[in-house]
Design a protein around this motif. Sequence first.
Motif, mmCIF file in Angstrom:
data_model
loop_
_atom_site.group_PDB
_atom_site.id
_atom_site.type_symbol
_atom_site.label_atom_id
_atom_site.label_comp_id
_atom_site.label_asym_id
_atom_site.label_seq_id
_atom_site.Cartn_x
_atom_site.Cartn_y
_atom_site.Cartn_z
ATOM 1 N N PHE A 160 0.819 -1.213 0.000
ATOM 2 C CA PHE A 160 0.000 0.000 0.000
ATOM 3 C C PHE A 160 0.851 1.260 0.000
ATOM 4 N N LEU A 161 2.145 1.141 0.268
ATOM 5 C CA LEU A 161 2.996 2.318 0.369
ATOM 6 C C LEU A 161 3.574 2.696 -0.988
ATOM 7 N N ALA A 162 3.431 3.970 -1.348
ATOM 8 C CA ALA A 162 4.017 4.438 -2.605
ATOM 9 C C ALA A 162 5.535 4.385 -2.524
ATOM 10 N N THR A 163 6.081 4.687 -1.360
ATOM 11 C CA THR A 163 7.524 4.617 -1.149
ATOM 12 C C THR A 163 7.772 4.041 0.235
ATOM 13 N N ARG A 164 8.916 3.413 0.395
ATOM 14 C CA ARG A 164 9.322 2.940 1.698
ATOM 15 C C ARG A 164 10.004 4.087 2.438
ATOM 16 N N PHE A 165 9.952 4.066 3.743
ATOM 17 C CA PHE A 165 10.507 5.180 4.507
ATOM 18 C C PHE A 165 10.887 4.734 5.904
ATOM 19 N N GLN A 166 11.638 5.607 6.555
ATOM 20 C CA GLN A 166 11.993 5.419 7.957
ATOM 21 C C GLN A 166 11.625 6.687 8.723
ATOM 22 N N CYS A 167 11.735 6.620 10.029
ATOM 23 C CA CYS A 167 11.490 7.793 10.873
ATOM 24 C C CYS A 167 12.089 7.513 12.243
ATOM 25 N N THR A 168 12.622 8.554 12.893
ATOM 26 C CA THR A 168 13.231 8.374 14.210
ATOM 27 C C THR A 168 12.351 8.858 15.358
ATOM 28 N N TRP A 169 11.293 9.606 15.055
ATOM 29 C CA TRP A 169 10.483 10.217 16.109
ATOM 30 C C TRP A 169 9.968 9.219 17.149
ATOM 31 N N PRO A 170 9.429 8.057 16.757
ATOM 32 C CA PRO A 170 8.868 7.150 17.773
ATOM 33 C C PRO A 170 9.909 6.552 18.713
ATOM 34 N N TRP A 171 11.171 6.805 18.470
ATOM 35 C CA TRP A 171 12.224 6.314 19.354
ATOM 36 C C TRP A 171 12.746 7.385 20.305
ATOM 37 N N SER A 172 12.256 8.610 20.186
ATOM 38 C CA SER A 172 12.814 9.672 21.033
ATOM 39 C C SER A 172 11.783 10.647 21.581
ATOM 40 N N THR A 173 10.719 10.935 20.826
ATOM 41 C CA THR A 173 9.926 12.141 21.095
ATOM 42 C C THR A 173 8.436 11.879 21.107
ATOM 43 N N LEU A 174 7.748 12.509 22.052
ATOM 44 C CA LEU A 174 6.294 12.545 22.084
ATOM 45 C C LEU A 174 5.826 13.996 22.012
ATOM 46 N N VAL A 175 4.642 14.199 21.423
ATOM 47 C CA VAL A 175 4.054 15.530 21.311
ATOM 48 C C VAL A 175 2.706 15.507 22.026
ATOM 49 N N MET A 176 2.573 16.350 23.051
ATOM 50 C CA MET A 176 1.317 16.420 23.794
ATOM 51 C C MET A 176 0.489 17.598 23.321
ATOM 52 N N LEU A 177 -0.718 17.316 22.847
ATOM 53 C CA LEU A 177 -1.644 18.372 22.449
ATOM 54 C C LEU A 177 -2.245 19.017 23.686
ATOM 55 N N CYS A 178 -2.887 20.162 23.492
ATOM 56 C CA CYS A 178 -3.403 20.917 24.630
ATOM 57 C C CYS A 178 -4.564 20.223 25.335
ATOM 58 N N GLY B 205 -4.325 16.998 26.092
ATOM 59 C CA GLY B 205 -3.709 15.889 26.794
ATOM 60 C C GLY B 205 -3.429 14.677 25.937
ATOM 61 N N ARG B 206 -3.951 14.651 24.716
ATOM 62 C CA ARG B 206 -3.654 13.524 23.837
ATOM 63 C C ARG B 206 -2.212 13.607 23.354
ATOM 64 N N ILE B 207 -1.638 12.442 23.096
ATOM 65 C CA ILE B 207 -0.266 12.349 22.606
ATOM 66 C C ILE B 207 -0.301 11.937 21.143
ATOM 67 N N VAL B 208 0.390 12.722 20.295
ATOM 68 C CA VAL B 208 0.489 12.383 18.882
ATOM 69 C C VAL B 208 1.945 12.135 18.525
ATOM 70 N N CYS B 209 2.143 11.580 17.331
ATOM 71 C CA CYS B 209 3.490 11.233 16.877
ATOM 72 C C CYS B 209 3.992 12.296 15.916
ATOM 73 N N GLY B 210 4.970 13.089 16.347
ATOM 74 C CA GLY B 210 5.569 14.082 15.464
ATOM 75 C C GLY B 210 4.922 15.445 15.587
#
Length: 456
Positions: A5-23, A25-30
């Motif tokens: 289903f992916l047009a291109t293959r990819f990587q990402c480092t965010w899920p190994w270091s960082t969380l983002v908290m919305l106002c 209280g929910r946590i999103v990725c990136g």
Amino acid sequence: MSLNFLATRFQCTWPWSTLVMLCDGRIVCGCADPYGHRVLGDTRTASVRDVWTGPTISTLRADLNAGGSKFCGDCPLKLPLTKDEAAPVRPIDVGPLPSRMYIECTAACNISCTEACCAPETGITRTRQAGMLDFEVFRRVIDEAGPSLVRVDFFNYGEAFLHKRAVEMCEYIKAHFPHIYLYTSTNGLALTEVQARRLVHSGIDEVTFSIDGATPESYVKYRQRGKFDVAIANLRAMADEKRKSGRDLPFLNWRYILFTWNDSEKEMNEARELAKEIGVDRLCWEMTDHPENAYSRRFVPGSPDLEAVRYEVWDHNNLGNAIPGATPRARIDVRTPWPGLPSRPLRARAGQPLQVRTRVQNLSTRAFPAQATYGRRLVRLGAQLCAADGTVINRDFARAWLPQPLGPGDRADIAIDIEAPGEPGRYALKFDLVSEGIDWFESCGSPTTTRGFVVS
């Protein structure tokens, strides 16, 4: 899993270091998820540890190890893999807590930036389940994650300082966890002068003001409903309070997005002079391709005008500065075995110590600090171990302290102690200054000095 289903293959480092908290209280990725589509968990009903070690983020890590994930959708933070490039495989279990968090106080903003996704008219605030971050949720998250956090980015979407307790939140982070590097970015309009001065004493490490123009007329074309004089007054108040109190923090940035209406040499020079007069630490230009009818044609990639300010661009390096003479620049003369023989290689026996004598001169108009409150931004002499062809083997091979702060034009004799590699052969040593925790001077155009290094 299948990646058809992916047009291109990819990587990402965010899920190994960082969380983002919305106002809410929910946590999103990136930090590139303005409407909260990629939710990892909710700190109102779960701990940070539960989110960080939970099934959603664990599955995401496993998918990324395989070359991509449906979860990521259209996220612009994805790093494409080439056709034959294997996805880096990182551990699924990376410890109980992240090392970095973004804290969003609110998604609301007090101005409307032209065609920006976080402008009020986009409806971004309706994608949050709360308008302002609950202080108790904030406190609980910081108390739990604080011991493991290295950095907190105190902003996301919206204007953080619209939250009535935003300055207090900064004070809370630094009072309870002073090791955290605390950074924020603001339009500077929601602060009162009293709050701006109080923020200086909160312990915050770095503050960026987004002010796109050197005149009220050009500024307001992008920052609609903004007030140039208010933003500049609060930037000035912070610089003044920092100076009066003898503090070396916060580091104050002025970030200036270039558009067709504010990119003239005249207006950019006005910004340079104003930043110098206020006492800003760093002025940098931001390049954008949005809005389509407004981005600077003068500074398109490959243009001579862009090349002329290359080291002054925000994303180019971490030290370049548009304030005249403020970009760090040094001359390093290697005086071992004696001055006047620059082509003579250095020599040492394998595994044995070698002391290299140098003379360093500050060629910029800003002093090089020999000490700093947090440890970042102090300047040291570094020696990088390279192969004979110049390929860097060990960028952090050796360091030497400055004997004292090095003022503009000043020189200092510095000896740097080196232990020769255990493997005999021909190497090279590249000498450069480093602003610790920030960048090497070479990144902003400062010359380096390289000497051959023969290990027997």
